[in-house]
Design an enzyme around this catalytic site. Structure first.
Site, short mmCIF file in Angstrom:
data_model
loop_
_atom_site.label_atom_id
_atom_site.label_comp_id
_atom_site.label_asym_id
_atom_site.label_seq_id
_atom_site.Cartn_x
_atom_site.Cartn_y
_atom_site.Cartn_z
N ARG A 44 0.73 -1.15 -0.11
CA ARG A 44 0.07 0.09 0.02
C ARG A 44 0.81 1.29 -0.02
NH1 ARG A 44 -3.85 2.49 4.66
NH2 ARG A 44 -4.77 4.04 3.32
N ARG A 48 -0.79 9.70 3.32
CA ARG A 48 -1.30 10.53 2.67
C ARG A 48 -2.30 11.69 3.23
NH1 ARG A 48 -6.54 9.26 2.42
NH2 ARG A 48 -7.38 7.08 2.26
N ASP A 291 -5.25 0.33 -0.06
CA ASP A 291 -5.63 -0.48 0.91
C ASP A 291 -6.57 -1.64 0.52
OD1 ASP A 291 -7.49 1.35 0.27
OD2 ASP A 291 -7.55 2.28 2.30
#
Length: 435
Positions: A44, A48, A291
């Site tokens: 992943r 962010r 994810d």
């Protein structure tokens, strides 16, 4: 003491040499018996900014230096750390310096995943020697491959549009678990909608609120007074439920055929190719994703622990050669800069190394074949592209058609020339030199 060995007797020195030889032989056999052959990574992106805000959020897009959904400096460092961890783990397997023949990296066409892959490679392959192109810069450009977002059918989930999958999701909405979950959280969801200014807040959309508040708290931005620890915990629970809704709850195996099973099929295809091609120089394939990618993958593998995969987490497949010419072990390992092995991390993300989850390549292929129909391996939204064999067949058919048309054209020209009336022709009486 003198060596009293004689004919027909065995000296202690000879026994010692013999035992030492057997120990060394056993050590060599052990090292050769279990040799790493090929690795696939699915990770992943790093930390962010939130992908959006809600109407009453005091922190709109201007609060984030690069805007919504972008990799932060924290995320860059997370993937650089993971790259360093991978460098240590595969020391002796991968070349010390970057070799384009050994590694292939693909990312979704999203800024944060592309940048995560680049940060990861910076940690994995710091330039040395002739690869240093600028003094004091411990970085070198390494290619990261991608496809347009509209064509992505491997790493971005759920794969849409897909009528079959949408039917399964509608069926899931009528399942007892989903209906009861909605009833139990009706008042809570209405409260969240009122506080955020959203016109609608459901089990499928509430994850965005959890994500926004999580990002803001992680970056020390003030949270609204209604976002108490209890509310945040409940939002996290519902967010995790939304992941299960996407790929599980009911009909998980059928959903796997249409979603995560597509990625499992590609990984299995890569591993099988590596197992049967000892001369291949390719050692590692890395997929930089999201994810939901890890969620879909782990649901299809039946190893999902019910929790959202953290930033920079990595699902690792390690193919080992147990005996010369025979590939029999496949490892599934998840990490978050530190290496954890299944099944320990399925129940808790603690610094505990559990027993590796192993399965034979043949067993994995057989178990996954039940979840991957041939037509579905091309992607639920239509063909994902042709394989090499299909391209060869199509090319041969095209060449055959062109050749057939050329033959027809040639025969037509010859027939017309033959059918024309031969009239008067002047014959020159001069020699070839003059004519």
């Amino acid at each position: 003491m003198a060596d009293r060995s004689g004919p027909g007797s065995v000296s202690w020195r000879g026994i010692a040499v013999l035992l030492l030889g057997q120990v060394l032989a056993a050590a060599v056999y052990t090292s050769e018996a279990r040799q790493l052959r090929f690795v696939t990574l699915v990770y992943r992106h790093g930390d962010r900014s939130p992908v959006r805000s809600y109407p009453k959020d005091p922190h709109q897009e201007s609060a984030w230096p690069q805007g919504f959904g972008q990799l932060t400096q924290i995320g860059m460092k997370q993937h650089w750390d993971l790259g360093q961890t991978l460098r240590d783990r595969y020391k002796g397997f991968l070349n010390e310096t970057y070799d384009r023949h050994e590694i292939y990296v693909r990312s979704t066409d999203v800024d944060r995943t592309l940048m995560s892959a680049e940060a990861n490679l910076a940690g994995l392959y710091p330039p040395e020697g002739i690869q240093v192109f600028l003094p004091n810069l411990t970085w070198q450009p390494i290619p990261v491959h991608t496809v347009p977002d509209s064509e992505e059918r491997l790493l971005k989930f759920p794969i849409l549009p897909c009528p079959k999958y949408m039917e399964l999701q509608e069926k899931t909405r009528h399942s007892p678990e989903y209906v009861n979950k909605t009833k139990d959280n009706m008042d809570f969801l209405q409260m969240v909608a009122n506080k955020t200014g959203l016109s609608d807040c459901s089990l499928e959309s509430v994850w965005t609120i959890s994500d926004i508040l999580f990002c803001e708290a992680k970056h020390n931005l003030s949270l609204p007074s209604w976002a108490t620890p209890e509310v945040l915990a409940r939002l996290t629970e519902l967010k995790d439920f939304s992941f299960r809704f996407l790929f599980g709850i009911i009909e998980q195996e059928k959903k796997a055929r249409l979603q995560g099973g597509v990625l499992v099929a590609q990984i299995l295809k890569n591993i099988t190719a590596a197992a049967h091609n000892a001369n291949s120089s390719l050692k590692l394939i890395a997929y930089s994703s999201h994810d939901t990618t890890l969620g879909a993958l782990q649901m299809a593998l039946d190893v999902y622990n019910g929790k959202q995969s953290p930033y920079a987490s990595c699902h690792m497949f390690e193919l080992y050669e147990e005996n010369p010419g025979k590939i029999s072990q496949l490892f599934c390992i998840e990490s978050n800069t530190k290496i954890f092995e299944f099944p320990a991390t399925l129940s808790a993300r603690t610094n505990v190394t559990g027993k590796p989850r192993r399965t034979s390549l043949q067993s994995l292929a057989e178990n996954r074949r039940k979840k991957m129909c041939p037509e579905e391996l091309q992607g639920p939204a239509g063909p994902r592209g042709t394989t090499m064999e299909q391209e060869i067949v199509i090319g041969l058919i095209a060449c055959g058609c062109i050749l057939f048309l050329l033959i027809i054209l040639l025969l037509t020209i010859l027939f017309r020339q033959k059918s024309q009336t031969i009239g008067y022709q002047h014959v020159s009486d001069m020699g070839e030199e003059h004519s």
